[in-house]
Design an enzyme around this catalytic site. Structure first.
Site, short mmCIF file in Angstrom:
data_model
loop_
_atom_site.label_atom_id
_atom_site.label_comp_id
_atom_site.label_asym_id
_atom_site.label_seq_id
_atom_site.Cartn_x
_atom_site.Cartn_y
_atom_site.Cartn_z
N ALA A 50 0.83 -1.22 0.00
CA ALA A 50 0.00 0.00 0.00
C ALA A 50 0.86 1.26 0.00
CB ALA A 50 -0.92 0.00 1.22
N ASN A 108 2.67 2.77 -3.40
CA ASN A 108 1.89 3.66 -4.27
C ASN A 108 1.35 4.83 -3.44
OD1 ASN A 108 -1.02 3.18 -3.44
ND2 ASN A 108 -0.43 1.08 -3.96
N TRP A 141 -0.91 6.71 -16.05
CA TRP A 141 -1.04 5.92 -17.28
C TRP A 141 -1.72 6.75 -18.37
CZ3 TRP A 141 -1.20 3.79 -12.44
CH2 TRP A 141 -0.37 2.69 -12.19
N CYS A 200 3.70 0.04 -13.56
CA CYS A 200 3.80 -1.18 -12.75
C CYS A 200 5.22 -1.60 -12.37
CB CYS A 200 3.07 -2.33 -13.44
SG CYS A 200 3.81 -2.87 -14.99
N ASP A 259 -9.11 -7.70 -14.07
CA ASP A 259 -10.53 -8.05 -13.97
C ASP A 259 -11.17 -7.17 -12.90
OD1 ASP A 259 -13.00 -9.32 -13.83
OD2 ASP A 259 -12.25 -10.97 -12.60
N ASN A 263 -15.33 -11.35 -12.01
CA ASN A 263 -16.03 -12.53 -12.55
C ASN A 263 -15.07 -13.47 -13.30
OD1 ASN A 263 -15.57 -11.05 -14.84
ND2 ASN A 263 -17.70 -11.02 -15.55
N HIS A 278 2.46 -7.03 -17.14
CA HIS A 278 2.29 -6.40 -15.84
C HIS A 278 3.36 -6.98 -14.91
CE1 HIS A 278 0.72 -4.59 -12.32
NE2 HIS A 278 0.15 -5.67 -11.82
N ASP A 314 1.50 -6.96 -4.85
CA ASP A 314 1.40 -6.06 -6.00
C ASP A 314 1.15 -4.64 -5.50
OD1 ASP A 314 1.01 -4.82 -8.42
OD2 ASP A 314 -0.35 -6.33 -9.22
N TYR A 351 1.50 0.49 -22.77
CA TYR A 351 1.69 -0.95 -22.58
C TYR A 351 0.45 -1.61 -21.98
CZ TYR A 351 2.33 -0.67 -17.49
OH TYR A 351 2.13 -0.49 -16.14
#
Length: 688
Positions: free
Chosen positions: A218, A221, A233, A269, A298, A302, A327, A350, A521
């Site tokens: 956390a 970023n 981005w 990333c 996603d 789902n 990524h 991540d 990208y």
């Protein structure tokens, strides 16, 4: 009078650092690893070894209950459980003590004091305690010494990028042992939302790599907490640095501190992943960067990604799902006492802010084993990580006039290709795809996919909320693909072939709408470069090729610094279903060459030459060369280079004074008005 009795402490910095694998830190403060003894000598205490009580404390309000305060006296043997002290030797005026900490001690900066009898405690000074991957009792224990060397002590890394058809790579200087980086890493922990809300509880959890990994994902970023790096981005990077221009974490972390802890502009990333690698390696948690090609984002949970196209073949920014060319995230190595032994080992973290987890932008740790087995309900963020490597892709035709969407086709083998990391001890790529999923398209992989959907309550093949008739997938009459014909290099024309094949035994008439867009990208479209259309009749079972050429002047102004182009052809088959053909292309920069002229020796000057030839038919100007490398030079060297005419070669020389022996890496980044961030690296073997 009190000052006269202040004991003077010899921290045995060199010897302790050697024993604790902390010699690479350049610090006047003792830095040691938990669960392992260290030696200190102090004088100024009367009959020193009798009645001595040591006090080690960390955090704002140390207490025994939160394991942030330890008091311990001299014993004859080292403590197995808690903190302990054993006399090594003593004389009339000084005593050498071996101090040991438990394997699960809270990490961070400690204050150490000593008390003799009923007198008040006297400060011996401070030391920093880190995780210990060399100690078998530690949660981060890594039995393989070569892996410890790579994932904790190595300051150079290789990050993989490009796309799955064309993998490229660049070097990165993690620099976790340089200058003030350790202090900055400790400051990051003290600026997290968790610490601000409840500092006492936060510090008490710092024995746990699982907790710290999540907190630091956390903090790297800037979202939520004024963390280290601000993501961007948009393709426009005014007011900060283009994410592709960084070559190491040191500059980013130092900038964050120097600005009074304001987020550094800008990251994407690999920047988040590289900075998190630096911070975790610095603290002693084995960590590496992982690149996933054709990586799914996603957004709605789902386990499928919906992409929309209009009748012209233009990719529409509709819905929050997306597929990125690549990524980059992290894996860190530790046990999962909360899940059980089979889920220990590599854990996915991540730091790229994509989706909120627990109300803030953090992700992981997700057990890699749990992802492979479809155990998506296990902590943390299993569904998101599972989708990144194994979502199904659904391609839709969307009519904006009527709002109708029609399924063109779906694909279950598109996402999560060539998952890559740097080899241990070598500058090479290792493929770890099989550690994330069973063989793509195999019965076992499909079974795991269904298991994951079932756990999330998504048992139907398709989303039950969508109207059924739109989701019947028909078999196409033709197939198509784009082939690359020629080199993929910035400055050269782009040559492709559109190959169409009639799969049926009767002739087919096809109208094809083609477009090419420059993208990021993340496949976000930025500028249209080219469009064209053609009509063709294909005889039964016939295959035809159509050459496409996009000239350099056509794309030069439109290209982003990611150097990516998406080409699509939407084929309307008369009386049949539409066929979508697409290809994501990443162009290579021209080459740049580094030569070390002579032998590299510790504390001796050595000359390095960097050569670049302008490959295009026009002048390039505003040329800058940036150089960095841990133990080879301090900070970043920036050199301005005069303009280069067409085909002209530049040769730039500069001097290095290496500070440490061993294999070191020099990273070079060259940029000018026509080329962004041409990067290369060179291993320099420094001898004593």
């Amino acid at each position: 009078m009190a000052a006269a009795t202040q004991p003077s402490t010899d921290w045995h910095l060199k010897e302790n650092a050697r024993e604790h694998h902390t010699s690479k830190f350049s610090s006047e403060e003792l830095i040691v690893r938990r669960g392992q003894a260290f030696t200190i000598t102090f004088n100024g205490a009367e009959r020193p070894e009798q009645n001595l009580i040591f006090i080690a404390e960390t955090g704002p309000k140390p207490s025994k209950a939160t394991k942030t305060l330890a008091t311990f006296d001299i014993s004859s043997t080292a403590s197995k459980e808690g903190w302990g002290a054993v006399v090594q030797s003593s004389s009339a005026s000084s005593v050498s003590i071996s101090i040991s900490s438990p394997h699960n001690a809270v990490i961070g900066r400690y204050r150490l004091s000593v008390q003799s009898g009923s007198s008040s405690p006297q400060s011996l000074g401070t030391f920093v305690l880190l995780f210990n991957p060399w100690a078998s009792g530690d949660d981060v224990f890594m039995p393989n010494a070569a892996e410890c060397e790579e994932y904790v002590l190595e300051e150079f890394g290789i990050i993989f990028a490009g796309n799955k058809n064309h993998i490229s790579s660049f070097g990165w200087n993690f620099g976790q042992f340089q200058g003030d980086i350790l202090n900055i890493c400790l400051a990051i922990m003290d600026r997290s939302l968790y610490y601000r809300q409840d500092p006492i509880t936060d510090v008490s959890h710092r024995h746990d790599p699982r907790y710290l990994g999540r907190v630091l994902s956390a903090m790297v970023n800037a979202n939520d907490d004024q963390g280290v790096v601000l993501g961007n981005w948009s393709g426009k990077y005014e007011g900060g640095k283009n994410p592709t221009s960084w070559t190491g974490s040191g500059e980013i972390l130092q900038s964050w501190k120097k600005s009074g802890f304001k987020p550094v502009k800008y990251g994407q990333c690999w920047v988040f992943a590289a900075v998190l690698t630096t911070v975790l390696r610095c603290l002693g948690i084995p960590t590496r960067t992982i690149t996933n090609f054709s990586s799914a984002h996603d957004a709605d949970g789902n386990l499928r990604v919906d992409e929309f196209y209009d009748a012209e073949g233009n990719h529409l920014e509709r819905g929050a799902d997306s597929v990125w060319n690549f990524h980059v995230w992290n894996e860190s190595w530790f046990t999962r006492n909360d899940l059980g032994p089979s889920y220990s080992g590599w854990q996915v973290l991540d730091a790229t802010p994509q989706e909120e987890s627990g109300g803030i932008y953090q992700c992981g740790p997700a057990s890699r084993h749990a992802i492979k087995e479809g155990e998506v309900e296990l902590d943390y963020d299993g569904p998101f990580v599972f989708a990144e490597v194994n979502a199904d892709c659904m391609y839709w035709n969307y009519d904006s006039a009527t709002g109708k969407k029609t399924l063109i086709f779906s694909k279950s083998t598109e996402i999560g290709a060539s998952i890559s990391t740097k080899a241990v001890g070598r500058d090479a790529r290792v493929d770890v795809t099989r550690d994330y999923k069973y063989e793509e398209g195999s019965a076992k992989e499909r079974e795991i996919f269904k298991k994951a959907r079932k756990k999330l309550g998504l048992e139907d093949k398709f989303d039950p909320t969508a109207p059924k008739q739109e989701e019947v997938e028909q078999k196409p009459d033709i197939s198509g693909k784009f082939k690359v014909a020629g080199s993929l290099e910035v400055g050269k024309d782009l040559s492709l072939l559109l190959v169409l094949e009639n799969l049926q035994s009767d002739a087919k008439t096809v109208n094809v709408n083609m477009t090419a867009w420059s993208t990021l990208y993340t496949r976000r479209r930025v500028n249209q470069i080219w469009k064209d259309s053609l009509s063709v009749t294909l005889a039964p079972k016939e295959e035809k090729q159509f050459p496409i050429k996009i000239k350099y002047p056509e794309y030069q102004q439109q290209l982003t610094t990611d150097k990516t182009i998406q080409v699509t052809a939407l084929c309307h088959v008369k009386d049949g279903i539409q066929v979508l053909v697409k290809r994501n292309i990443t162009l290579d920069n021209p080459a740049i060459d580094i030569q070390v002229l002579g032998e590299a020796k510790v504390n001796k000057e050595v000359v390095v030459e960097v050569a670049f030839t302008n490959p295009i038919n026009e002048e390039v100007k505003d040329c800058v060369l940036q150089v960095e490398g841990s133990d080879l030079l301090q900070g970043i060297l920036e050199l301005r280079i005069p303009p280069l005419k067409a085909s002209e070669k530049s040769s730039t020389k500069f001097k290095l004074i290496p500070s440490e022996a061993g294999p070191k890496h020099l990273l070079v980044n060259f940029f000018c008005d026509k080329f962004a961030d041409i990067k290369t690296f060179k291993m320099v073997n420094v001898i004593n």
